[in-house]
Design a protein around this motif. Structure first.
Motif, mmCIF file in Angstrom:
data_model
loop_
_atom_site.group_PDB
_atom_site.id
_atom_site.type_symbol
_atom_site.label_atom_id
_atom_site.label_comp_id
_atom_site.label_asym_id
_atom_site.label_seq_id
_atom_site.Cartn_x
_atom_site.Cartn_y
_atom_site.Cartn_z
ATOM 1 N N GLU A 183 0.860 -1.184 0.000
ATOM 2 C CA GLU A 183 0.000 0.000 0.000
ATOM 3 C C GLU A 183 0.893 1.229 0.000
ATOM 4 O O GLU A 183 1.722 1.380 0.901
ATOM 5 C CB GLU A 183 -0.856 0.060 1.258
ATOM 6 C CG GLU A 183 -2.044 -0.851 1.304
ATOM 7 C CD GLU A 183 -2.826 -0.586 2.589
ATOM 8 O OE1 GLU A 183 -3.469 0.482 2.682
ATOM 9 O OE2 GLU A 183 -2.747 -1.418 3.501
ATOM 10 N N LEU A 184 0.714 2.098 -0.968
ATOM 11 C CA LEU A 184 1.439 3.356 -0.987
ATOM 12 C C LEU A 184 0.504 4.455 -0.488
ATOM 13 O O LEU A 184 -0.574 4.652 -1.060
ATOM 14 C CB LEU A 184 1.915 3.686 -2.408
ATOM 15 C CG LEU A 184 2.751 2.618 -3.116
ATOM 16 C CD1 LEU A 184 3.234 3.142 -4.471
ATOM 17 C CD2 LEU A 184 3.929 2.171 -2.267
ATOM 18 N N ILE A 185 0.895 5.135 0.572
ATOM 19 C CA ILE A 185 0.050 6.206 1.108
ATOM 20 C C ILE A 185 0.889 7.467 1.276
ATOM 21 O O ILE A 185 2.073 7.415 1.603
ATOM 22 C CB ILE A 185 -0.617 5.821 2.439
ATOM 23 C CG1 ILE A 185 0.417 5.539 3.518
ATOM 24 C CG2 ILE A 185 -1.523 4.621 2.257
ATOM 25 C CD1 ILE A 185 -0.195 5.272 4.884
ATOM 26 N N SER A 186 0.256 8.615 1.045
ATOM 27 C CA SER A 186 0.946 9.900 1.160
ATOM 28 C C SER A 186 0.949 10.355 2.609
ATOM 29 O O SER A 186 -0.109 10.492 3.240
ATOM 30 C CB SER A 186 0.262 10.951 0.280
ATOM 31 O OG SER A 186 0.430 10.645 -1.091
ATOM 32 N N ALA A 187 2.144 10.589 3.160
ATOM 33 C CA ALA A 187 2.279 11.016 4.550
ATOM 34 C C ALA A 187 1.590 12.365 4.760
ATOM 35 O O ALA A 187 1.576 13.225 3.882
ATOM 36 C CB ALA A 187 3.757 11.129 4.906
ATOM 37 N N GLY A 188 0.991 12.517 5.939
ATOM 38 C CA GLY A 188 0.344 13.778 6.269
ATOM 39 C C GLY A 188 -0.972 13.994 5.570
ATOM 40 O O GLY A 188 -1.477 15.120 5.509
ATOM 41 N N SER A 189 -1.557 12.924 5.011
ATOM 42 C CA SER A 189 -2.839 13.046 4.312
ATOM 43 C C SER A 189 -3.872 12.119 4.947
ATOM 44 O O SER A 189 -3.550 11.294 5.806
ATOM 45 C CB SER A 189 -2.679 12.699 2.827
ATOM 46 O OG SER A 189 -2.569 11.288 2.654
ATOM 47 N N SER A 190 -5.108 12.247 4.500
ATOM 48 C CA SER A 190 -6.186 11.403 5.015
ATOM 49 C C SER A 190 -6.010 9.950 4.606
ATOM 50 O O SER A 190 -6.713 9.083 5.124
ATOM 51 C CB SER A 190 -7.543 11.910 4.507
ATOM 52 O OG SER A 190 -7.597 11.856 3.084
ATOM 53 N N GLU A 191 -5.081 9.665 3.686
ATOM 54 C CA GLU A 191 -4.861 8.281 3.263
ATOM 55 C C GLU A 191 -4.408 7.398 4.430
ATOM 56 O O GLU A 191 -4.646 6.195 4.424
ATOM 57 C CB GLU A 191 -3.833 8.223 2.135
ATOM 58 C CG GLU A 191 -4.354 8.728 0.815
ATOM 59 C CD GLU A 191 -3.425 8.397 -0.343
ATOM 60 O OE1 GLU A 191 -3.928 8.287 -1.480
ATOM 61 O OE2 GLU A 191 -2.210 8.249 -0.121
ATOM 62 N N THR A 192 -3.776 8.004 5.435
ATOM 63 C CA THR A 192 -3.348 7.228 6.598
ATOM 64 C C THR A 192 -4.553 6.645 7.322
ATOM 65 O O THR A 192 -4.596 5.453 7.641
ATOM 66 C CB THR A 192 -2.532 8.114 7.563
ATOM 67 O OG1 THR A 192 -1.395 8.631 6.884
ATOM 68 C CG2 THR A 192 -2.074 7.306 8.770
ATOM 69 N N ASN A 193 -5.562 7.478 7.571
ATOM 70 C CA ASN A 193 -6.776 6.995 8.232
ATOM 71 C C ASN A 193 -7.548 6.030 7.352
ATOM 72 O O ASN A 193 -8.116 5.038 7.841
ATOM 73 C CB ASN A 193 -7.677 8.170 8.614
ATOM 74 C CG ASN A 193 -7.049 9.055 9.672
ATOM 75 O OD1 ASN A 193 -6.286 8.580 10.509
ATOM 76 N ND2 ASN A 193 -7.364 10.345 9.643
ATOM 77 N N ILE A 194 -7.578 6.305 6.055
ATOM 78 C CA ILE A 194 -8.277 5.420 5.121
ATOM 79 C C ILE A 194 -7.641 4.039 5.133
ATOM 80 O O ILE A 194 -8.322 3.016 5.155
ATOM 81 C CB ILE A 194 -8.256 6.021 3.694
ATOM 82 C CG1 ILE A 194 -9.155 7.254 3.630
ATOM 83 C CG2 ILE A 194 -8.700 4.986 2.659
ATOM 84 C CD1 ILE A 194 -9.062 8.015 2.324
#
Length: 473
Positions: A436-447
């Motif tokens: 999973e690639l997620i952008s740090a500091g974005s809502s993608e972490t919670n998603i």
């Protein structure tokens, strides 16, 4: 009394005087035809109640709902069922051939259904969400039953004792063909509770019903409708219930990558505009109507168009941050020669990745012939990487795929489990891996955290090693 099928409903006519003394569930008098009418899906229940009336000896029931000949089936299948497959069919059969069987992708749900059809011995309609799945099932059914299989959908309109059909076609045709199939199978039945798709079950009188899925739970509690229209859950096993050999060993890894300063600034600006609007209008996304309320508020507010664009922009920035493409290139080189599926939430992003890295792309816009050609080349190894938005979340049988890379996705647990399932089909010495690639500091972490709320991502799962690999700015 005579019971017949009438355009997606049941009609009870003739001498129905008994009904003045006994109430039959779901039956309502229809003065237009001087008869009693009921929804088709309630056939089993209504027939049982009618047969239990105290005076049916003097006023027998003439049941003309089905006039189909028995299905010709082999004594046994050409494959040996695994223990869990045998147990699943046994449980379904013990529940009067009704109910849900819940098994993860890649463990042979279709074999379970084929054995259920064989044991039931009745004409069967298999309802499927995609044309790809329909063709895949037709091939497998023909192999096991050694007879031609009807195909209805994607330009084909052939009805035979065993027929595969798409949900879309089933909704349109059920009022005309429902009385031809005493057995109905809903594959990926989590699609069924939708406002339109449910008609495929409601308009069918089939007394024997089987639902197959890996994840029946829905955010709108639609699984309750599954229990009503198909039957209770009769058998369930999860990914981490299976040892190596049934499913591949697998690793999952979350990789957090930084956004650039420009991306971060634009992301925060657009997200703040969106959040301010949501808070000022008291919109709660924990409610089933949260998204609808948000869209309604945007439509009514003077700045609604700008807010909706801000919402989309912040999502797109996080989904397609520059560092993701650098990491994607690194992973593709790391797994060079392996079969890789790249998942995105957006068609636009899928096509961008395809263009940037010169990779084949499959979305809902891809024509059936082209999709088949891409998948065939992927299976043969001519293509080693496929990029997709959502159409390959379910419905492909590619044991060769061993690596999945999620560039962007929703918070849906089902979607996440389905994507993992794409790479878990066993093959020799296979070790599957999902990134999973997620952008740090974005809502993608919670998603990411929300969609990983499933046993398959539990570090205690015997086949799984979950790791988090944040990268520093």
């Amino acid at each position: 009394m005579k019971l017949t099928f009438d355009a997606g409903s049941l009609l009870l006519s003739g001498d129905t005087s008994l009904l003045t003394q006994h109430c039959i569930e779901q039956l309502v008098y229809d003065n237009r035809v001087d008869a009693w009418r009921a929804p088709a899906w309630a056939y089993s229940r209504i027939r049982q109640q009618l047969e239990n009336l105290p005076s049916t000896d003097t006023c027998p029931l003439d049941d003309e709902v089905f006039e189909t000949p028995a299905l010709t089936v082999p004594d046994t299948l050409s494959v040996t069922l695994r223990d869990y497959q045998q147990q699943a069919v046994d449980s379904w059969q013990a529940n009067q051939c009704q109910g849900l069987i819940i098994l993860p992708t890649g463990v042979g749900k279709s074999i379970v259904a084929i054995e259920a059809i064989r044991r039931c011995g009745e004409a069967a309609l298999i309802v499927l969400p995609t044309i790809d799945l329909m063709i895949q099932w037709a091939t497998q059914l023909e192999k096991h039953f050694q007879q031609s299989i009807g195909v209805y959908g994607g330009g084909s309109k052939e009805l035979l004792p065993i027929t595969v059909i798409t949900y879309d076609s089933a909704v349109i045709m059920m009022e005309y063909i429902g009385d031809r199939f005493p057995l109905i199978v809903f594959d990926e039945c989590h699609h069924l509770p939708g406002a339109v798709n449910r008609q495929a079950a409601e308009l069918s009188p089939a007394p024997y019903r089987l639902g197959l899925t890996a994840t029946p739970e829905r955010n709108d509690n639609g699984e309750q409708l599954l229990y009503k229209l198909i039957g209770n859950e009769v058998y369930r096993r999860e990914i981490n219930d299976f040892d190596d050999g049934v499913l591949s060993l697998y690793d999952t890894e979350v990789i957090e990558v930084p956004m650039t300063a420009k991306e971060q600034a634009s992301y925060l600006q657009n997200r703040q505009q969106y959040l301010d609007f949501v808070r000022s209008h008291h919109i709660s996304f924990s409610s089933p109507y949260g998204w609808s309320n948000f869209l309604r508020a945007c439509a009514q507010a003077p700045d609604g168009r700008q807010v909706l664009q801000a919402f989309r922009t912040q999502k797109e920035i996080a989904a397609a941050s520059a560092a993701k493409f650098d990491k994607l290139w690194e992973l593709l080189n790391q797994h060079r020669g392996e079969r890789v599926i790249i998942f995105t939430a957006l068609n636009k992003l899928a096509y961008y990745i395809g263009e940037r890295f010169l990779l084949p792309v499959i979305t809902h816009n891809t024509k059936a012939a082209e999709r088949k050609r891409f998948l065939d080349r992927f299976r043969q190894g001519e293509f080693t990487v496929l990029v997709t938005s959502k159409v390959l979340n379910e419905g492909i049988d590619v044991p060769e795929a061993s690596v999945g890379i999620i560039v962007s996705g929703s918070g849906s647990v089902r979607e996440h489990v389905q994507r993992l399932g794409r790479i878990l089909r066993p093959s020799a010495d296979k070790q599957a891996r999902l990134y999973e690639l997620i952008s740090a500091g974005s809502s993608e972490t919670n998603i990411s955290e929300r969609r990983r709320q499933h046993q398959a991502y539990d570090v205690a799962s015997p086949n799984n090693r979950t790791t988090d690999s944040p990268e520093a700015d």
